[in-house]
Write a protein that holds these residues in place. Structure first.
Motif, PDB file in Angstrom:
ATOM      1  N   MET A 231      55.628  44.896  56.013  1.00  0.00           N
ATOM      2  CA  MET A 231      56.742  45.020  54.927  1.00  0.00           C
ATOM      3  C   MET A 231      55.490  45.602  53.772  1.00  0.00           C
ATOM      4  O   MET A 231      55.102  45.095  53.715  1.00  0.00           O
ATOM      5  CB  MET A 231      57.033  43.479  54.829  1.00  0.00           C
ATOM      6  CG  MET A 231      56.177  43.185  53.833  1.00  0.00           C
ATOM      7  SD  MET A 231      56.800  40.900  53.108  1.00  0.00           S
ATOM      8  CE  MET A 231      55.402  40.021  53.559  1.00  0.00           C
ATOM      9  N   ALA A 232      56.927  46.411  53.035  1.00  0.00           N
ATOM     10  CA  ALA A 232      56.028  47.716  52.271  1.00  0.00           C
ATOM     11  C   ALA A 232      56.296  46.614  51.141  1.00  0.00           C
ATOM     12  O   ALA A 232      57.444  46.668  50.850  1.00  0.00           O
ATOM     13  CB  ALA A 232      56.320  48.925  52.089  1.00  0.00           C
ATOM     14  N   LEU A 233      55.281  46.233  49.943  1.00  0.00           N
ATOM     15  CA  LEU A 233      55.513  46.128  48.863  1.00  0.00           C
ATOM     16  C   LEU A 233      56.142  46.556  47.902  1.00  0.00           C
ATOM     17  O   LEU A 233      55.708  47.637  47.715  1.00  0.00           O
ATOM     18  CB  LEU A 233      54.361  45.607  48.342  1.00  0.00           C
ATOM     19  CG  LEU A 233      53.382  43.943  48.020  1.00  0.00           C
ATOM     20  CD1 LEU A 233      52.334  44.001  47.252  1.00  0.00           C
ATOM     21  CD2 LEU A 233      54.821  43.719  47.200  1.00  0.00           C
ATOM     22  N   SER A 234      57.444  46.314  47.088  1.00  0.00           N
ATOM     23  CA  SER A 234      58.379  47.236  46.863  1.00  0.00           C
ATOM     24  C   SER A 234      57.951  47.259  45.205  1.00  0.00           C
ATOM     25  O   SER A 234      57.863  47.644  44.425  1.00  0.00           O
ATOM     26  CB  SER A 234      59.389  47.309  47.127  1.00  0.00           C
ATOM     27  OG  SER A 234      60.166  46.064  47.038  1.00  0.00           O
TER      28      SER A 234
ATOM     29  N   ALA B 190      49.979  45.182  41.863  1.00  0.00           N
ATOM     30  CA  ALA B 190      48.922  46.026  40.799  1.00  0.00           C
ATOM     31  C   ALA B 190      48.416  44.197  40.517  1.00  0.00           C
ATOM     32  O   ALA B 190      47.187  44.410  39.810  1.00  0.00           O
ATOM     33  CB  ALA B 190      49.941  46.470  39.400  1.00  0.00           C
ATOM     34  N   GLY B 191      49.046  43.186  40.086  1.00  0.00           N
ATOM     35  CA  GLY B 191      48.516  42.105  39.594  1.00  0.00           C
ATOM     36  C   GLY B 191      47.683  41.146  40.875  1.00  0.00           C
ATOM     37  O   GLY B 191      46.264  41.242  40.286  1.00  0.00           O
ATOM     38  N   ARG B 192      47.813  41.352  42.173  1.00  0.00           N
ATOM     39  CA  ARG B 192      47.081  41.289  42.793  1.00  0.00           C
ATOM     40  C   ARG B 192      45.962  42.458  43.319  1.00  0.00           C
ATOM     41  O   ARG B 192      45.041  41.787  43.273  1.00  0.00           O
ATOM     42  CB  ARG B 192      47.733  41.522  44.523  1.00  0.00           C
ATOM     43  CG  ARG B 192      48.784  40.209  44.696  1.00  0.00           C
ATOM     44  CD  ARG B 192      48.673  38.451  44.840  1.00  0.00           C
ATOM     45  NE  ARG B 192      48.847  37.787  44.807  1.00  0.00           N
ATOM     46  CZ  ARG B 192      49.097  36.279  44.594  1.00  0.00           C
ATOM     47  NH1 ARG B 192      47.981  36.065  44.775  1.00  0.00           N
ATOM     48  NH2 ARG B 192      49.832  35.861  44.735  1.00  0.00           N
ATOM     49  N   ARG B 193      45.870  43.678  42.552  1.00  0.00           N
ATOM     50  CA  ARG B 193      44.653  44.138  43.195  1.00  0.00           C
ATOM     51  C   ARG B 193      43.896  44.169  41.752  1.00  0.00           C
ATOM     52  O   ARG B 193      42.939  43.979  42.278  1.00  0.00           O
ATOM     53  CB  ARG B 193      45.700  46.122  43.176  1.00  0.00           C
ATOM     54  CG  ARG B 193      45.696  46.600  44.511  1.00  0.00           C
ATOM     55  CD  ARG B 193      45.932  48.208  44.181  1.00  0.00           C
ATOM     56  NE  ARG B 193      46.749  48.269  42.807  1.00  0.00           N
ATOM     57  CZ  ARG B 193      47.842  48.643  43.011  1.00  0.00           C
ATOM     58  NH1 ARG B 193      48.385  48.320  44.464  1.00  0.00           N
ATOM     59  NH2 ARG B 193      49.249  49.275  42.086  1.00  0.00           N
TER      60      ARG B 193
ATOM     61  N   ALA C   4      30.088  45.685  44.382  1.00  0.00           N
ATOM     62  CA  ALA C   4      31.187  46.584  45.050  1.00  0.00           C
ATOM     63  C   ALA C   4      31.196  47.079  43.795  1.00  0.00           C
ATOM     64  O   ALA C   4      32.350  47.834  44.030  1.00  0.00           O
ATOM     65  CB  ALA C   4      31.887  45.281  45.840  1.00  0.00           C
ATOM     66  N   GLN C   5      31.653  46.266  43.022  1.00  0.00           N
ATOM     67  CA  GLN C   5      32.111  47.024  41.608  1.00  0.00           C
ATOM     68  C   GLN C   5      31.759  48.348  41.184  1.00  0.00           C
ATOM     69  O   GLN C   5      32.682  49.512  41.098  1.00  0.00           O
ATOM     70  CB  GLN C   5      32.489  45.937  39.909  1.00  0.00           C
ATOM     71  CG  GLN C   5      33.817  45.384  40.568  1.00  0.00           C
ATOM     72  CD  GLN C   5      33.058  44.309  39.247  1.00  0.00           C
ATOM     73  OE1 GLN C   5      32.870  44.291  38.268  1.00  0.00           O
ATOM     74  NE2 GLN C   5      34.590  43.359  39.544  1.00  0.00           N
ATOM     75  N   ALA C   6      30.594  48.212  41.700  1.00  0.00           N
ATOM     76  CA  ALA C   6      30.621  50.541  40.971  1.00  0.00           C
ATOM     77  C   ALA C   6      30.935  50.906  42.030  1.00  0.00           C
ATOM     78  O   ALA C   6      30.639  51.680  42.095  1.00  0.00           O
ATOM     79  CB  ALA C   6      28.125  49.792  40.953  1.00  0.00           C
ATOM     80  N   THR C   7      31.074  50.584  42.804  1.00  0.00           N
ATOM     81  CA  THR C   7      31.689  51.627  44.117  1.00  0.00           C
ATOM     82  C   THR C   7      32.623  52.793  43.746  1.00  0.00           C
ATOM     83  O   THR C   7      33.753  51.803  43.024  1.00  0.00           O
ATOM     84  CB  THR C   7      32.157  50.651  45.387  1.00  0.00           C
ATOM     85  OG1 THR C   7      32.736  50.333  46.073  1.00  0.00           O
ATOM     86  CG2 THR C   7      30.827  50.724  46.237  1.00  0.00           C
ATOM     87  N   LYS C   8      33.288  53.540  44.854  1.00  0.00           N
ATOM     88  CA  LYS C   8      34.191  54.439  44.220  1.00  0.00           C
ATOM     89  C   LYS C   8      35.479  53.767  44.356  1.00  0.00           C
ATOM     90  O   LYS C   8      35.883  53.054  44.861  1.00  0.00           O
ATOM     91  CB  LYS C   8      34.106  56.149  44.760  1.00  0.00           C
ATOM     92  CG  LYS C   8      33.586  56.781  44.266  1.00  0.00           C
ATOM     93  CD  LYS C   8      34.041  58.484  44.655  1.00  0.00           C
ATOM     94  CE  LYS C   8      33.162  57.896  45.828  1.00  0.00           C
ATOM     95  NZ  LYS C   8      33.019  59.628  46.317  1.00  0.00           N
ATOM     96  N   ALA C   9      36.813  53.834  43.728  1.00  0.00           N
ATOM     97  CA  ALA C   9      37.715  53.423  43.821  1.00  0.00           C
ATOM     98  C   ALA C   9      38.558  53.966  45.115  1.00  0.00           C
ATOM     99  O   ALA C   9      38.269  55.429  45.322  1.00  0.00           O
ATOM    100  CB  ALA C   9      38.809  53.843  42.271  1.00  0.00           C
ATOM    101  N   GLY C  10      39.014  52.906  46.059  1.00  0.00           N
ATOM    102  CA  GLY C  10      39.624  52.952  46.982  1.00  0.00           C
ATOM    103  C   GLY C  10      38.468  53.207  48.459  1.00  0.00           C
ATOM    104  O   GLY C  10      39.131  53.341  49.736  1.00  0.00           O
ATOM    105  N   SER C  11      37.568  52.654  48.072  1.00  0.00           N
ATOM    106  CA  SER C  11      36.205  52.398  49.525  1.00  0.00           C
ATOM    107  C   SER C  11      37.139  51.034  49.996  1.00  0.00           C
ATOM    108  O   SER C  11      37.784  49.972  49.031  1.00  0.00           O
ATOM    109  CB  SER C  11      34.881  52.577  48.937  1.00  0.00           C
ATOM    110  OG  SER C  11      34.864  51.233  47.658  1.00  0.00           O
TER     111      SER C  11
ATOM    112  N   ALA D  91      41.457  48.876  46.474  1.00  0.00           N
ATOM    113  CA  ALA D  91      42.543  49.533  45.782  1.00  0.00           C
ATOM    114  C   ALA D  91      43.715  48.946  46.111  1.00  0.00           C
ATOM    115  O   ALA D  91      45.030  49.005  45.408  1.00  0.00           O
ATOM    116  CB  ALA D  91      42.394  50.561  44.742  1.00  0.00           C
ATOM    117  N   GLY D  92      43.652  49.516  47.620  1.00  0.00           N
ATOM    118  CA  GLY D  92      45.379  49.540  48.329  1.00  0.00           C
ATOM    119  C   GLY D  92      46.745  48.349  48.687  1.00  0.00           C
ATOM    120  O   GLY D  92      46.955  48.460  49.336  1.00  0.00           O
ATOM    121  N   LEU D  93      45.340  46.927  48.548  1.00  0.00           N
ATOM    122  CA  LEU D  93      45.295  46.134  49.421  1.00  0.00           C
ATOM    123  C   LEU D  93      47.127  45.300  49.055  1.00  0.00           C
ATOM    124  O   LEU D  93      47.339  45.239  47.354  1.00  0.00           O
ATOM    125  CB  LEU D  93      44.167  44.792  48.634  1.00  0.00           C
ATOM    126  CG  LEU D  93      44.419  43.152  49.359  1.00  0.00           C
ATOM    127  CD1 LEU D  93      44.528  43.787  50.941  1.00  0.00           C
ATOM    128  CD2 LEU D  93      43.533  42.473  48.927  1.00  0.00           C
TER     129      LEU D  93
END
Ligand SMILES: [Zn+2]
Length: 393
Positions: free
Chosen positions: A1-4, A10-13, A24-31, A36-38
């Protein structure tokens, strides 16, 4: 199921990102580290609490599981046909390991199918299985149904059925042939049926309504959003469905009208609202409840639930809604299911899963054990159900 629901995602992310370690926070977004897309359905947070984890492989007292589905009735267009979804020999192996004295197979159908279920379960294994009958729903709009149904109860009693199961379809799905109007739960055409079971001391196992969230929009405020997303046909929002409270009150009318008949209101009647269930129990002496598939509700309000068990200890029966298949992990028959129920009732363990599943299937919360007294455990595990279905204690 895709989150619509974008804001939910966004809250979960945000929560996941904050929880990531400094490096880990220092790594690039999307790593992968930040992910970031969890999507929420992939999120399986593990509790970091250091709290006792008690393994309860066997119940402290012998169990009667008052609510199981070994068979189902009405397959293949034949309303009295019976289908076995679990093998009795496999059931017995689990029962012996888990200290389960008796399984009550509630969905036994009627007529020839009922006789088959009784023969292969109750007669073949005396004391280990009990079979309930069900109304002949497909006949409900027929002329003369009331008498036909009362006669069916008499036939089922003579065949050995120990109770009557009423699925939630009464009130939510059963419609008049022709007009398609919903048949009210308290329709007088069923009065002879309620009286017939009462006179034979056959308890009624009745499931009415469903979780309150199933009557609300499937939106980001719905606490059972993931469950409804997985099972959209479980929603009763909109259309011509009665409200949860209307269904509950219609069942109360039936209990009031048939004081000699004992009603076991399944799934704690209305497990999110124990004050209301208490009010019902106080005003209907012929009312009982089972706890099947609702330890996820009881266990997230452990203080109120513990008082509820103490106060109504003679009117609560153990049940699981045990079924075959994995689509509803909170009901999947097997050792793991019973161990969770025993842990919930017997221990004071904190914040554990209410179902053997990677993600809590009925809502993202965890539960707390009640640590019930021996006296209450003995009654809830078996004594109350034995009295209701006429088994020796
Ligand atoms: Zn059930």
């Amino acid at each position: 199921m895709a989150l619509s629901a974008g804001t939910f995602a966004a809250g979960r992310r945000a929560a996941v990102a904050q929880a990531a370690p400094q490096g880990a926070q220092a790594t690039k977004a999307g790593s992968p580290a930040q992910d970031a897309g969890l999507a929420v359905e992939r999120y399986e947070p593990k509790s970091m609490l250091h709290v006792p984890e008690t393994h309860v492989p066997r119940s402290r007292f012998p169990v009667i599981d008052f609510h199981t589905h070994i068979t189902s009735a009405g397959g293949g267009g034949n309303p009295s046909a019976i289908h076995f979804s679990m093998d009795p020999a496999n059931c017995l192996a689990v029962m012996d390991r888990k200290n389960i004295r008796t399984m009550v197979n509630v969905t036994g159908g009627y007529g020839d199918g009922l006789r088959e279920a009784i023969g292969k379960l109750q007669t073949a294994h005396p004391g280990r299985f009990v079979v309930f009958t069900e109304p002949a729903w497909t006949r409900a709009s027929d002329a003369g149904y009331s008498k036909f149904q009362a006669d069916q109860i008499e036939d089922a009693f003579k065949a050995g059925a120990k109770g009557l199961k009423v699925l939630k379809n009464l009130g939510l799905f059963l419609r008049e042939q022709g007009s398609q109007k919903l048949v009210p739960l308290d329709d007088p055409r069923f009065d002879p049926m309620w009286e017939a079971v009462g006179s034979r001391k056959m308890p009624v196992a009745i499931h009415t309504s469903d979780p309150e969230a199933f009557f609300l929009p499937i939106d980001r405020f719905n606490e059972r959003w993931e469950e409804l997303h997985a099972h959209p046909n479980w929603s009763f929002h909109g259309k011509d469905f009665p409200s949860d409270r209307e269904l509950q009150e219609a069942r109360r009318t039936v209990m009031r009208r048939h004081p000699r008949t004992q009603f076991v209101c399944l799934h704690v009647a209305n497990s999110e609202n124990l004050p209301y269930v208490s009010e019902c129990l106080d005003s209907h002496p012929n009312m009982f409840v089972d706890i099947a598939a609702r330890i996820g509700e009881l266990g997230r309000q452990p203080r109120m639930a513990r008082k509820f068990f103490d106060r109504y200890q003679d009117r609560i029966v153990f049940g699981t809604d045990a079924s075959a298949g994995a689509s509803t992990p909170q009901q999947t028959f097997g050792d793991a299911l019973y161990e969770i129920y025993y842990r919930f009732l017997e221990t004071e363990d904190e914040y554990f899963d209410y179902a053997p599943a990677p993600v809590p299937p009925q809502g993202r919360w965890r539960i707390y054990g009640l640590g019930l007294s021996e006296q209450v455990l003995r009654k809830v595990y078996g004594e109350n159900a034995a009295r209701l279905i006429g088994l020796s204690a």
